[in-house]
Design a protein around this motif. Structure first.
Motif, mmCIF file in Angstrom:
data_model
loop_
_atom_site.group_PDB
_atom_site.id
_atom_site.type_symbol
_atom_site.label_atom_id
_atom_site.label_comp_id
_atom_site.label_asym_id
_atom_site.label_seq_id
_atom_site.Cartn_x
_atom_site.Cartn_y
_atom_site.Cartn_z
ATOM 1 N N TYR A 445 57.261 4.616 -74.727
ATOM 2 C CA TYR A 445 58.443 4.963 -75.807
ATOM 3 C C TYR A 445 58.917 3.925 -76.582
ATOM 4 O O TYR A 445 58.907 2.539 -76.589
ATOM 5 C CB TYR A 445 59.469 5.023 -74.610
ATOM 6 N N THR A 446 59.488 4.305 -77.869
ATOM 7 C CA THR A 446 59.815 3.492 -78.743
ATOM 8 C C THR A 446 61.401 3.945 -79.139
ATOM 9 O O THR A 446 61.825 4.875 -79.467
ATOM 10 C CB THR A 446 59.085 3.655 -80.192
ATOM 11 N N LEU A 447 62.068 2.842 -79.260
ATOM 12 C CA LEU A 447 63.595 2.995 -79.771
ATOM 13 C C LEU A 447 63.960 2.229 -80.814
ATOM 14 O O LEU A 447 63.426 0.846 -81.000
ATOM 15 C CB LEU A 447 64.407 2.486 -78.558
ATOM 16 N N THR A 448 64.478 2.424 -81.947
ATOM 17 C CA THR A 448 65.094 1.656 -82.694
ATOM 18 C C THR A 448 66.518 1.039 -82.412
ATOM 19 O O THR A 448 67.410 1.962 -82.202
ATOM 20 C CB THR A 448 65.151 2.331 -84.267
ATOM 21 N N LEU A 454 67.911 6.824 -77.370
ATOM 22 C CA LEU A 454 66.415 7.636 -77.064
ATOM 23 C C LEU A 454 66.536 8.432 -75.882
ATOM 24 O O LEU A 454 66.843 7.896 -74.829
ATOM 25 C CB LEU A 454 65.250 6.223 -77.130
ATOM 26 N N GLU A 455 66.041 9.573 -76.121
ATOM 27 C CA GLU A 455 66.158 10.577 -74.567
ATOM 28 C C GLU A 455 64.812 10.460 -73.930
ATOM 29 O O GLU A 455 63.767 10.764 -74.560
ATOM 30 C CB GLU A 455 66.597 11.776 -75.225
ATOM 31 N N CYS A 484 71.270 2.025 -70.218
ATOM 32 C CA CYS A 484 70.891 3.201 -69.826
ATOM 33 C C CYS A 484 71.624 3.462 -68.455
ATOM 34 O O CYS A 484 71.175 2.814 -67.467
ATOM 35 C CB CYS A 484 69.575 3.437 -69.713
ATOM 36 N N LYS A 502 69.474 8.555 -71.318
ATOM 37 C CA LYS A 502 69.584 7.876 -72.810
ATOM 38 C C LYS A 502 69.504 6.545 -72.758
ATOM 39 O O LYS A 502 70.624 5.861 -72.211
ATOM 40 C CB LYS A 502 70.935 8.779 -73.297
ATOM 41 N N GLU A 504 69.919 3.083 -75.167
ATOM 42 C CA GLU A 504 70.494 2.780 -76.141
ATOM 43 C C GLU A 504 70.527 0.928 -76.295
ATOM 44 O O GLU A 504 70.009 0.578 -75.323
ATOM 45 C CB GLU A 504 71.947 2.828 -76.281
#
Length: 563
Positions: A445-448, A454-455, A484, A502, A504
């Motif tokens: 997974y990749t989160l900005t 990111l779900e 999370c 979710k 963050e």
């Protein structure tokens, strides 16, 4: 040989944090396969990837210690895809997993095998018998590739009359190569003396005893694991394999087929060319306590066996008597349908209302038994007959509530009355317990950072009998600044079949590392499991009569990038 789902090594988890502000044009690693895909204990191996290692600096995560990976900071021209792996002399043989990552992201997780035998590379041309690559026995492991459509690789060995050669190919099952390999043994005239397709799912193995002194040839080619309309041999850069050729000791299975921590004595090994000092072996139990390893420097292969929750007993000659072998519950038994039409008979006593789970594993351990099981009461009345619990699942399962106090009989055989040396099975009769498992939608997974959450979708399999407790699902080991909230999967909420996490992160967070999704029963904290995910890009799903499920691992990955 092994069942992938049962030999996962302990995770060596670490993370690397980068300054992402100066690397906006960098490229992440992209790797479909490694070549060669393995190496010998104690040796240095030069390895290349098919696509790119990505922009430097590049780091490598490994699933267990023992592999030291060196990636040149400034590779020579033409060697941008190459790196080296130093395999520590103390490293245990087995399957390891590597993931390359840099500031921009991570590659998919990819396999690397560590073996005990001398290694050599395939050398082209080797299609014709006249060009066959010579292999010096007693043993070697060859790293090869069926590089193009129609490719055939041929090897040459010298054997004495009565010598037993084991030719064992590893490709689809452990390396994820999209190939259904075939092995042949030929004499000096080119006559095919032996041919085999599937031994361990799509990977072939031939055990051949030479009828006379002479030169013999081992030929390999492949068809696609996912069948298509082509009628010629298949090949591609991803059709990598490891072919072991040996007249030395080689193991097929152990007796028993599982290991219990209370057991202190060695297990018996069954295979070929085994000297007296290798007919028994004490398993090595990894820190994860999920499996036990059977290996020795002289062995041409290694074997992993599952851990058992109860001591494992062996079948006796009593299974061939009318009354059968007496068992005390709970129990785990290793047996073998040694002859065609053989039926193994067991008996046990149970009380009315007891809920028992009957389970026989063979196919998923890599053996050919198609289990057929019958349960009778003391008067010989058939209570249940179990074949395949679901389509293309050949290992028997039964959850059953005992109707009355008394003695019961259980018959175990092969559905088509086959039998033989490899028709071994692991049977357990245990109190029925409900449980669950988790599956993540993706393996990475990749989160900005500082952007929208990111779900992460997590599927919950409430196993039969249905697990009726609520389950708290959470992320473990997040870096500071990333949050999370745990989510509870409630049975009353649409059956509790899935949750959505979710994640963050504050805008200044940057992170690369393993991601652990954990589920814990709200009432029984001892019921705790880690989510797995299907590994994409290798070992495609095979829609055949005897499929092996898609490869799943718990080694998930998280990248948090700055805008």
């Amino acid at each position: 040989m092994f069942s992938t789902a049962q030999i996962l090594p302990a995770v060596l988890a670490f993370s690397v944090v980068f300054d992402l502000s100066a690397t906006t044009s960098a490229a992440p690693p992209s790797v479909n396969y490694l070549s060669p895909a393995g190496g010998q204990v104690g040796q240095k191996v030069d390895v290349s990837v098919d696509k790119t290692l990505g922009t430097q600096p590049v780091s490598v995560w490994t699933s267990a210690p023992g592999l030291k990976v060196e990636i040149p900071a400034k590779p020579a021209k033409g060697k941008e895809k190459q790196f080296s792996i130093h395999i520590d002399p103390a490293t245990k043989p087995g399957l390891y997993w590597l993931r390359f990552h840099n500031a921009e992201g991570a590659s998919g997780i990819r396999p690397f095998l560590v073996g005990t035998l001398t290694e050599q590379a395939e050398v082209e041309p080797n299609e014709k018998l006249s060009d066959a690559q010579k292999v010096e026995l007693p043993s070697a492991t060859i790293n090869g590739v069926l590089a193009k459509s129609g490719d055939v690789d041929t090897y040459q060995v010298s054997l004495k009359k009565g010598q037993t050669l084991i030719a064992s190919q590893v490709a689809n099952e452990q390396l994820g190569s999209p190939m259904d390999g075939v092995l042949q043994i030929l004499n000096h005239r080119g006559t095919v003396l032996s041919q085999i397709d599937d031994t361990l799912w799509y990977d072939p193995r031939i055990v051949f005893t030479a009828p006379a002194d002479g030169t013999y040839y081992i030929r390999t080619f492949a068809f696609p694991a996912d069948a298509n309309s082509s009628i010629r041999f298949a090949g591609a850069g991803s059709y990598i394999y490891r072919l072991t050729l040996t007249t030395g000791p080689f193991v097929d299975h152990s007796l028993p087929l599982a290991w219990h921590p209370s057991t202190a004595k060695p297990v018996a090994l069954e295979g070929w060319n085994l000297p007296d000092n290798l007919k028994t072996l004490l398993p090595f139990v990894a820190d994860s306590n999920e499996s036990a390893l059977l290996s020795a420097p002289q062995l041409g292969n290694w074997l992993t066996i599952p851990m058992s929750t109860t001591p494992v007993v062996l079948e006796t000659k009593a299974t061939q008597e009318e009354k059968g072998q007496a068992l005390t519950l709970p129990t785990t038994v290793t047996g073998k349908i040694a002859e065609p039409e053989e039926i193994d008979v067991y008996r046990f006593t149970a009380k009315k209302g007891e809920k028992l789970s009957f389970k026989v594993d063979s196919h998923m351990l890599g053996y050919p038994l198609d289990t057929h099981m019958k349960l009778f009461d003391a008067k010989g009345k058939l209570l249940k007959e179990i074949d395949d619990p679901k389509r293309n699942d050949f290992d028997a399962r039964l959850d059953y509530t005992i109707p009355a106090d008394g003695e019961y009989r259980l018959d175990v055989t092969d559905r088509f009355q086959h039998g033989g040396f490899r028709y071994v099975y692991l049977m357990s009769i245990l109190p029925t317990e409900s449980d669950f498992s988790l599956q993540a939608a993706n393996e990475q997974y990749t989160l900005t950072a500082g952007d929208k959450p990111l779900e992460i979708d997590v599927t919950i399999n409430r196993q039969s009998p249905r697990f009726n407790d609520d389950i708290e699902v959470s992320l473990i080991g997040l870096p500071e600044g990333a949050t999370c909230a745990p989510v509870v999967s409630k049975v009353k909420d649409k059956g509790g079949k899935s949750v959505k996490l979710k994640l963050e992160a504050n805008k200044d967070v940057a992170f690369q590392g393993p991601l652990v999704i954990q589920g814990t029963s709200v009432k029984d904290k001892s019921k705790q499991h880690t989510a797995t995910a299907v590994i994409k890009g290798i070992s495609p799903k095979r829609n055949t009569a005897r499929p092996k499920p898609d490869l799943e691992l718990p080694h998930l990955w998280l990248t948090i990038k700055k805008k």
